[in-house]
Enzyme design. Sequence first.
Site, PDB file in Angstrom:
ATOM      1  N   HIS A  30       0.862  -1.181   0.000  1.00 44.55           N
ATOM      2  CA  HIS A  30       0.000   0.000   0.000  1.00 44.55           C
ATOM      3  C   HIS A  30       0.898   1.231   0.000  1.00 44.55           C
ATOM      4  O   HIS A  30       1.636   1.471   0.962  1.00 44.55           O
ATOM      5  CB  HIS A  30      -0.883  -0.040   1.251  1.00 44.55           C
ATOM      6  CG  HIS A  30      -1.863   1.072   1.371  1.00 44.55           C
ATOM      7  ND1 HIS A  30      -3.082   1.075   0.731  1.00 44.55           N
ATOM      8  CD2 HIS A  30      -1.810   2.221   2.087  1.00 44.55           C
ATOM      9  CE1 HIS A  30      -3.738   2.184   1.044  1.00 44.55           C
ATOM     10  NE2 HIS A  30      -2.992   2.904   1.866  1.00 44.55           N
ATOM     11  N   ASP A  32       1.172   4.968   0.328  1.00 44.88           N
ATOM     12  CA  ASP A  32       0.493   6.193   0.773  1.00 44.88           C
ATOM     13  C   ASP A  32       1.210   7.401   0.194  1.00 44.88           C
ATOM     14  O   ASP A  32       2.420   7.562   0.403  1.00 44.88           O
ATOM     15  CB  ASP A  32       0.505   6.273   2.303  1.00 44.88           C
ATOM     16  CG  ASP A  32      -0.523   5.356   2.946  1.00 44.88           C
ATOM     17  OD1 ASP A  32      -1.704   5.420   2.554  1.00 44.88           O
ATOM     18  OD2 ASP A  32      -0.135   4.585   3.841  1.00 44.88           O
ATOM     19  N   MET A  34       1.236  11.546   0.091  1.00 43.28           N
ATOM     20  CA  MET A  34       0.708  12.730   0.776  1.00 43.28           C
ATOM     21  C   MET A  34       1.393  13.976   0.234  1.00 43.28           C
ATOM     22  O   MET A  34       2.614  13.991   0.045  1.00 43.28           O
ATOM     23  CB  MET A  34       0.940  12.602   2.282  1.00 43.28           C
ATOM     24  CG  MET A  34       0.432  11.274   2.833  1.00 43.28           C
ATOM     25  SD  MET A  34       0.346  11.208   4.626  1.00 43.28           S
ATOM     26  CE  MET A  34       2.071  11.192   5.052  1.00 43.28           C
ATOM     27  N   HIS A  63      -2.541   4.883  -2.734  1.00 46.83           N
ATOM     28  CA  HIS A  63      -3.549   5.690  -2.037  1.00 46.83           C
ATOM     29  C   HIS A  63      -3.122   7.150  -2.104  1.00 46.83           C
ATOM     30  O   HIS A  63      -2.209   7.573  -1.388  1.00 46.83           O
ATOM     31  CB  HIS A  63      -3.651   5.201  -0.581  1.00 46.83           C
ATOM     32  CG  HIS A  63      -4.612   5.974   0.266  1.00 46.83           C
ATOM     33  ND1 HIS A  63      -4.650   5.872   1.643  1.00 46.83           N
ATOM     34  CD2 HIS A  63      -5.598   6.865  -0.050  1.00 46.83           C
ATOM     35  CE1 HIS A  63      -5.594   6.660   2.122  1.00 46.83           C
ATOM     36  NE2 HIS A  63      -6.182   7.288   1.120  1.00 46.83           N
TER      37      HIS A  63
END
Length: 206
Positions: A30, A32, A34, A63
């Site tokens: 996964h 991430d 940001m 994500h």
Amino acid sequence: MKISASYLSIKDNIEENIKRLDNSKIDYIHVDVMDGMFVPNKTLNFSIIKNILSNHTKDLDIHLMVNDVYSYIDKYAKLNPEFITFHYEVVDDPYLVIDYIKSYGIKAGISIKPNTDISVLDDLLDYVDLILVMSVEPGKGGQKFLEQTYDKLKYLKDKKKCYHYVVEVDGGVNDTNIKNLKCDIAVVGSFITNYDNYDEQIEKLK
Ligand code: DX5
Ligand code: ZN
């Protein structure tokens, strides 16, 4: 249920530890992402991530916790992931974003924050490949799982009889609450990466 491992809470030897994750019994990595705007924190820049993940073997599950979804889709599509997921809260027309992700031959996911009503996704259920229910406020690992997640999962499970999407839960998942999660993929970060023996933690989840 599949496990997608988040490396967000790994602070030291990131490259070596992501390799260890990749060699463990997880199903997806996964990723991430940001931008320091949609959420306060910022992740490593794309070229570093690309380098670190250059020899990965597990499928990637991206994500995007960012405002400018299109430019990040362009970048992260280069990693050839299975899924790219964006946040419902930041886009004007989710259909266009979903089509844009699919135009790369990548499955499209949409995510909602804990305080966003699940019914906002009703019209999109037939259109997306994955729904990511955030069970913490997006932005950092190691937070406590929010109980309101269960109602959202029940809602999606009931609707799922008519649609084909995959349901994913992200945030605060551990070996206790995972038993109650009616989902296809659980994202797990600190419960795995805060310990030395990743496979031992993954076994507890399974
Ligand atoms: C939170 C991230 C999650 C998080 C999961 O904003 O999207 O993927 O890192 O980590 P844990 O399992 O520690 O909550
Ligand atoms: Zn995440």
